[in-house]
Design a protein around this motif. Structure first.
Motif, mmCIF file in Angstrom:
data_model
loop_
_atom_site.group_PDB
_atom_site.id
_atom_site.type_symbol
_atom_site.label_atom_id
_atom_site.label_comp_id
_atom_site.label_asym_id
_atom_site.label_seq_id
_atom_site.Cartn_x
_atom_site.Cartn_y
_atom_site.Cartn_z
ATOM 1 N N GLY A 280 0.822 -1.200 0.000
ATOM 2 C CA GLY A 280 0.000 0.000 0.000
ATOM 3 C C GLY A 280 0.860 1.256 0.000
ATOM 4 N N LYS A 281 0.245 2.381 -0.284
ATOM 5 C CA LYS A 281 0.995 3.641 -0.361
ATOM 6 C C LYS A 281 0.981 4.437 0.940
ATOM 7 C CE LYS A 281 0.457 3.964 -5.248
ATOM 8 N NZ LYS A 281 -0.061 4.531 -6.413
ATOM 9 N N TRP A 282 -0.015 4.201 1.795
ATOM 10 C CA TRP A 282 -0.172 5.017 2.994
ATOM 11 C C TRP A 282 0.190 4.247 4.261
ATOM 12 C CZ3 TRP A 282 -5.756 7.145 1.910
ATOM 13 C CH2 TRP A 282 -5.691 8.067 0.864
ATOM 14 N N PRO A 283 0.753 4.956 5.250
ATOM 15 C CA PRO A 283 0.903 4.351 6.581
ATOM 16 C C PRO A 283 -0.487 4.080 7.180
ATOM 17 C CG PRO A 283 2.141 6.418 6.412
ATOM 18 C CD PRO A 283 1.299 6.300 5.183
ATOM 19 N N ALA A 284 -0.542 3.203 8.147
ATOM 20 C CA ALA A 284 -1.820 2.799 8.738
ATOM 21 C C ALA A 284 -2.642 3.987 9.225
ATOM 22 C CB ALA A 284 -1.579 1.808 9.872
ATOM 23 N N GLN A 285 -2.029 4.917 9.957
ATOM 24 C CA GLN A 285 -2.782 6.049 10.497
ATOM 25 C C GLN A 285 -3.382 6.902 9.384
ATOM 26 O OE1 GLN A 285 -3.318 6.921 14.055
ATOM 27 N NE2 GLN A 285 -4.962 7.760 12.811
ATOM 28 N N GLN A 286 -2.631 7.118 8.331
ATOM 29 C CA GLN A 286 -3.140 7.921 7.215
ATOM 30 C C GLN A 286 -4.301 7.208 6.523
ATOM 31 O OE1 GLN A 286 -0.099 9.107 4.436
ATOM 32 N NE2 GLN A 286 -1.512 10.302 3.199
ATOM 33 N N LEU A 287 -4.195 5.902 6.341
ATOM 34 C CA LEU A 287 -5.295 5.144 5.738
ATOM 35 C C LEU A 287 -6.538 5.218 6.614
ATOM 36 C CD1 LEU A 287 -6.447 3.265 3.565
ATOM 37 C CD2 LEU A 287 -5.483 1.342 4.869
ATOM 38 N N ILE A 288 -6.379 5.009 7.909
ATOM 39 C CA ILE A 288 -7.522 5.070 8.831
ATOM 40 C C ILE A 288 -8.160 6.453 8.797
ATOM 41 C CG2 ILE A 288 -8.215 4.958 11.267
ATOM 42 C CD1 ILE A 288 -7.581 2.199 9.890
ATOM 43 N N VAL B 112 -12.078 7.111 7.670
ATOM 44 C CA VAL B 112 -13.025 7.789 8.565
ATOM 45 C C VAL B 112 -13.588 9.032 7.887
ATOM 46 C CG1 VAL B 112 -13.213 9.064 10.739
ATOM 47 C CG2 VAL B 112 -12.024 6.858 10.684
ATOM 48 N N ALA B 113 -12.727 9.830 7.263
ATOM 49 C CA ALA B 113 -13.172 11.054 6.582
ATOM 50 C C ALA B 113 -14.143 10.743 5.444
ATOM 51 C CB ALA B 113 -11.962 11.828 6.058
ATOM 52 N N GLU B 114 -13.935 9.603 4.791
ATOM 53 C CA GLU B 114 -14.798 9.215 3.664
ATOM 54 C C GLU B 114 -16.064 8.484 4.103
ATOM 55 O OE1 GLU B 114 -14.458 9.978 0.302
ATOM 56 O OE2 GLU B 114 -12.947 11.345 1.127
ATOM 57 N N GLY B 115 -16.190 8.210 5.391
ATOM 58 C CA GLY B 115 -17.418 7.620 5.921
ATOM 59 C C GLY B 115 -17.555 6.110 5.774
ATOM 60 N N TYR B 116 -16.444 5.398 5.730
ATOM 61 C CA TYR B 116 -16.543 3.938 5.661
ATOM 62 C C TYR B 116 -17.131 3.390 6.952
ATOM 63 C CZ TYR B 116 -14.043 3.383 1.288
ATOM 64 O OH TYR B 116 -13.689 3.416 -0.028
ATOM 65 N N SER C 8 -2.572 -3.644 16.022
ATOM 66 C CA SER C 8 -2.279 -2.205 16.156
ATOM 67 C C SER C 8 -3.117 -1.379 15.187
ATOM 68 C CB SER C 8 -0.785 -1.927 15.969
ATOM 69 O OG SER C 8 -0.366 -2.233 14.663
ATOM 70 N N ILE C 9 -3.397 -1.906 13.996
ATOM 71 C CA ILE C 9 -4.263 -1.198 13.049
ATOM 72 C C ILE C 9 -5.689 -1.150 13.594
ATOM 73 C CG2 ILE C 9 -5.312 -1.320 10.749
ATOM 74 C CD1 ILE C 9 -2.565 -2.409 9.762
ATOM 75 N N GLU D 224 -9.935 3.916 17.918
ATOM 76 C CA GLU D 224 -9.890 5.278 18.460
ATOM 77 C C GLU D 224 -10.807 6.224 17.684
ATOM 78 O OE1 GLU D 224 -5.811 6.541 18.457
ATOM 79 O OE2 GLU D 224 -5.193 4.900 19.784
ATOM 80 N N LYS D 225 -11.100 5.879 16.431
ATOM 81 C CA LYS D 225 -11.955 6.711 15.569
ATOM 82 C C LYS D 225 -13.286 6.026 15.286
ATOM 83 C CE LYS D 225 -8.209 9.301 13.948
ATOM 84 N NZ LYS D 225 -8.091 10.628 13.489
ATOM 85 N N ASN D 226 -13.564 4.950 16.036
ATOM 86 C CA ASN D 226 -14.822 4.214 15.938
ATOM 87 C C ASN D 226 -15.034 3.574 14.566
ATOM 88 O OD1 ASN D 226 -16.985 3.254 17.448
ATOM 89 N ND2 ASN D 226 -18.372 4.750 16.546
ATOM 90 N N LEU D 227 -13.969 3.132 13.926
ATOM 91 C CA LEU D 227 -14.053 2.445 12.638
ATOM 92 C C LEU D 227 -13.783 0.955 12.848
ATOM 93 C CD1 LEU D 227 -14.250 2.428 9.513
ATOM 94 C CD2 LEU D 227 -11.773 2.831 9.492
#
Length: 90
Positions: free
Chosen positions: A27-35, A39-43, A59-60, A66-69
């Motif tokens: 993948g291109k993004w670190p875990a925090q950036q993907l999460i 969350v921002a996109e409403g998954y 850990s993911i 923490e963001k309720n996802l």
């Protein structure tokens, strides 16, 4: 660890993706950036299925909790059959 998937009920129109990768594999993004993006996109439910790695799943899931996802445990395993490389999504 908070298990957000234990008693999860989703709307039929829920936004779900069960095949995502972080930069722990290809993948291109670190875990925090993907999460943060998910969350921002409403998954409503995802599964991060990095190639041949289960060591980062918990850990993911913690980052996402923490963001309720809700994040299902998953991995994409490399395999070979009849001399052909393949992947199995688990």
């Amino acid at each position: 660890m908070t298990r957000l998937t234990s008693h999860l009920t989703l709307d039929p129109n829920a936004s779900i993706d069960l095949h995502m990768h972080t930069n722990y594999s290809d993948g291109k993004w670190p875990a925090q950036q993907l999460i943060d993006y998910l969350v921002a996109e409403g998954y409503d439910l995802v599964s991060v299925t990095d190639h041949d790695r289960v060591d980062m799943v918990a850990s993911i899931q913690d980052l996402a909790a923490e963001k309720n996802l809700p994040v299902l445990s998953g991995v994409e395993m490399s395999t070979e059959w009849n001399g052909n490389m393949g992947h199995v999504l688990c």
